[in-house]
Design an enzyme around this catalytic site. Structure first.
Site, PDB file in Angstrom:
ATOM      1  N   GLU A 129      76.714  -2.014  15.887  1.00 52.31           N
ATOM      2  CA  GLU A 129      76.212  -1.276  14.721  1.00 52.31           C
ATOM      3  C   GLU A 129      75.362  -0.152  15.299  1.00 52.31           C
ATOM      4  O   GLU A 129      74.170  -0.307  15.556  1.00 52.31           O
ATOM      5  CB  GLU A 129      75.392  -2.190  13.812  1.00 52.31           C
ATOM      6  CG  GLU A 129      76.181  -3.319  13.164  1.00 52.31           C
ATOM      7  CD  GLU A 129      77.061  -2.857  12.004  1.00 52.31           C
ATOM      8  OE1 GLU A 129      77.196  -1.631  11.807  1.00 52.31           O
ATOM      9  OE2 GLU A 129      77.614  -3.721  11.305  1.00 52.31           O
ATOM     10  N   HIS A 138      87.247  -0.887  10.399  1.00 58.24           N
ATOM     11  CA  HIS A 138      87.729  -0.497   9.066  1.00 58.24           C
ATOM     12  C   HIS A 138      88.964   0.404   9.196  1.00 58.24           C
ATOM     13  O   HIS A 138      89.776   0.219  10.072  1.00 58.24           O
ATOM     14  CB  HIS A 138      86.605   0.141   8.258  1.00 58.24           C
ATOM     15  CG  HIS A 138      85.363  -0.693   8.238  1.00 58.24           C
ATOM     16  ND1 HIS A 138      85.239  -1.831   7.467  1.00 58.24           N
ATOM     17  CD2 HIS A 138      84.188  -0.584   8.946  1.00 58.24           C
ATOM     18  CE1 HIS A 138      84.052  -2.372   7.676  1.00 58.24           C
ATOM     19  NE2 HIS A 138      83.393  -1.646   8.567  1.00 58.24           N
ATOM     20  N   HIS A 164      81.085   0.170  14.729  1.00 54.94           N
ATOM     21  CA  HIS A 164      80.732   0.249  13.308  1.00 54.94           C
ATOM     22  C   HIS A 164      79.473   1.085  13.108  1.00 54.94           C
ATOM     23  O   HIS A 164      78.743   1.390  14.054  1.00 54.94           O
ATOM     24  CB  HIS A 164      80.481  -1.158  12.747  1.00 54.94           C
ATOM     25  CG  HIS A 164      81.703  -2.015  12.732  1.00 54.94           C
ATOM     26  ND1 HIS A 164      82.475  -2.197  11.619  1.00 54.94           N
ATOM     27  CD2 HIS A 164      82.288  -2.732  13.734  1.00 54.94           C
ATOM     28  CE1 HIS A 164      83.493  -2.999  11.917  1.00 54.94           C
ATOM     29  NE2 HIS A 164      83.399  -3.331  13.189  1.00 54.94           N
TER      30      HIS A 164
END
Length: 463
Positions: free
Chosen positions: A427, A294, A363
């Site tokens: 993640e 991001h 992430h």
């Protein structure tokens, strides 16, 4: 003497005004196609040149749905629909129609850096009937095909008009929220590169900025350099049809996938910008690309305490960077080191151009509807080499952080699907879980996670 000077100046003024009258813009001119008024962008001008109505080739392509090709070098316009084809050249009062030379009343013109062509000639050659109401300045176009019947419901009755309640563009995704599932007709056009979505039997619902009176709404795309604008309008009234146009800026190529999830139509774009390829590194070191997910205009998910995922990803990514820069056998490349947003396609292109040996995307996870969900999961895409890398990093993360082991999984994410080297997406934990977010934002745990990632990479590279 004074009278002569006055008359001379008056005559010069008249000569100056004559060309302006010849090319006077007729912004009030309307174009009606099969009973429906075409909605034209605000910057598009229909002009009257020597009593000939001229329209920009952009209108020919987007609104009349003809295939248009523009050659800047030769100033040539090719317009085609099915077996009908026209070749026009700026300033030339001749056209080529089906390999035959035809005289024009007026040549195509270049006005304000926009090519305009005579609408009557182009439309009639493409099989449309053309009418002109001089009093009301209305061009009427009629095709030989009947408009499609509106869709019916399962009882055979005409289906109710669908409604759009929100249009959003972020992270190379167009998301349209509707009352019910609808598949738009999608068309791509060149010069400039555009994607056009037509939603049949669809109108605007209770969204914030609804364009009215034939006007056009626009989204703010200032944070997305690959997109010139996203505009939308009620393209037809009866039956209603909403049109959304994504106009792209300086892109080398674009592909898209589409899906409908929970009343949202999603167009996922894969954009490759027209940039110079990165040069592969040939210094004998292993090339590792670390991708803090991001960034910039893309916050990612939002944590339990309302903090954006992008901050966690960058903080952990920079700690991984600090460790890898100490490794003599590794050449480290970061996709970002600050709060910016490289597109997913740009991250993929960087790694592929460098012929990297390893790609790791960092992430934080989230399930806001279930705040007690927790744990670490690691994704790879199909390749066994990626699965091996994922297993090694995942093993080290579980050992370092002690979070719940949610496993190593095959995932269809662009940054690991389109990269050509062993690639994983981490993640690390669930930012939506209060306790896990607190642990993930701790400097101590971030240092542990960074060391675990580095250990997994080194183990995979046999360093």
């Amino acid at each position: 003497m004074k009278k002569s000077i006055f008359m001379l100046l008056f005559s010069a003024l008249l000569l100056f005004l004559i060309p302006l009258h010849t090319h006077a813009a007729t912004n009030q001119t309307k174009i009606i196609l099969d009973g429906q008024e075409l909605t034209l962008p605000n910057d598009v001008e229909v002009v009257n040149v020597r009593n000939n109505i001229m329209i920009p080739i952009r209108v020919v392509a987007e609104n009349l749905k003809f295939n248009v090709k523009w050659d800047q070098k030769t100033q040539n316009v090719n317009i085609q629909q099915g077996s009908n084809a026209i070749s026009l050249t700026v300033g030339k009062e001749q056209a080529v129609v089906q390999n035959n030379t035809v005289a024009l009343n007026i040549s195509p013109q270049m006005i304000k850096n926009t090519v305009v062509v005579p609408i009557r000639f182009v439309s009639e050659e493409m099989g449309l009937k053309v009418g002109w109401n001089n009093k009301d300045k209305i061009v009427t176009l009629t095709s030989n095909t009947s408009p499609p019947s509106p869709p019916s419901n399962e009882n055979g009755n005409e289906a109710a008009t669908n409604l759009i309640h929100d249009i959003n563009y972020a992270n190379n995704q167009l998301v349209v929220s509707l009352d019910r599932e609808t598949t738009p007709v999608i068309t791509t056009l060149k010069n400039p590169e555009r994607i056009i979505l037509d939603f049949p039997s669809t109108n605007f619902g209770n969204m914030g900025q609804v364009p009215s009176g034939g006007s056009m709404g626009r989204l703010d795309t200032s944070d997305f350099p690959s997109v010139t604008e996203v505009r939308y309008s009620l393209f037809k009234n009866d039956p209603a049809q909403v049109r959304i146009v994504i106009e792209l800026n300086n892109v080398n190529s674009v592909n898209y996938t589409q899906q409908t999830i929970a009343g949202k139509f999603i167009l996922d774009l894969s954009i490759v910008n027209d940039t110079t390829p990165s040069t592969p590194i040939n210094n004998g070191k292993k090339v590792v690309v670390i991708d803090p997910g991001h960034g910039g205009s893309d916050p990612g998910t939002i944590s339990f305490t309302k903090n954006p995922e992008k901050h966690f990803a960058l903080a952990l990514g920079l700690k991984v960077q600090a460790l890898l820069e100490k490794e003599p056998g590794i050449e480290l490349i970061m996709t970002r080191e600050t709060d910016i947003y490289p597109t997913r396609s740009e991250r993929v292109k960087l790694a592929n151009d460098l012929k990297a040996d390893v790609f790791v995307s960092i992430h934080g996870n989230s399930v806001t509807a279930a705040p007690l969900v927790s744990g670490t999961e690691t994704y790879y895409y199909q390749r066994e080499s990626s699965k091996e890398l994922a297993s090694l990093i995942h093993k080290n993360l579980i050992k370092a952080l002690g979070f719940k082991d949610r496993g190593v999984k095959n995932g269809n994410y662009q940054v690991i699907r389109e990269t050509t080297m062993p690639a994983v997406l981490l993640e690390v934990g669930f930012l939506s879980n209060q306790a896990e977010e607190e642990a993930m934002m701790s400097e101590t745990n971030q240092n542990k996670a960074a060391q675990a990632i580095v250990d997994g990479i080194k183990e995979y590279l046999n360093l």
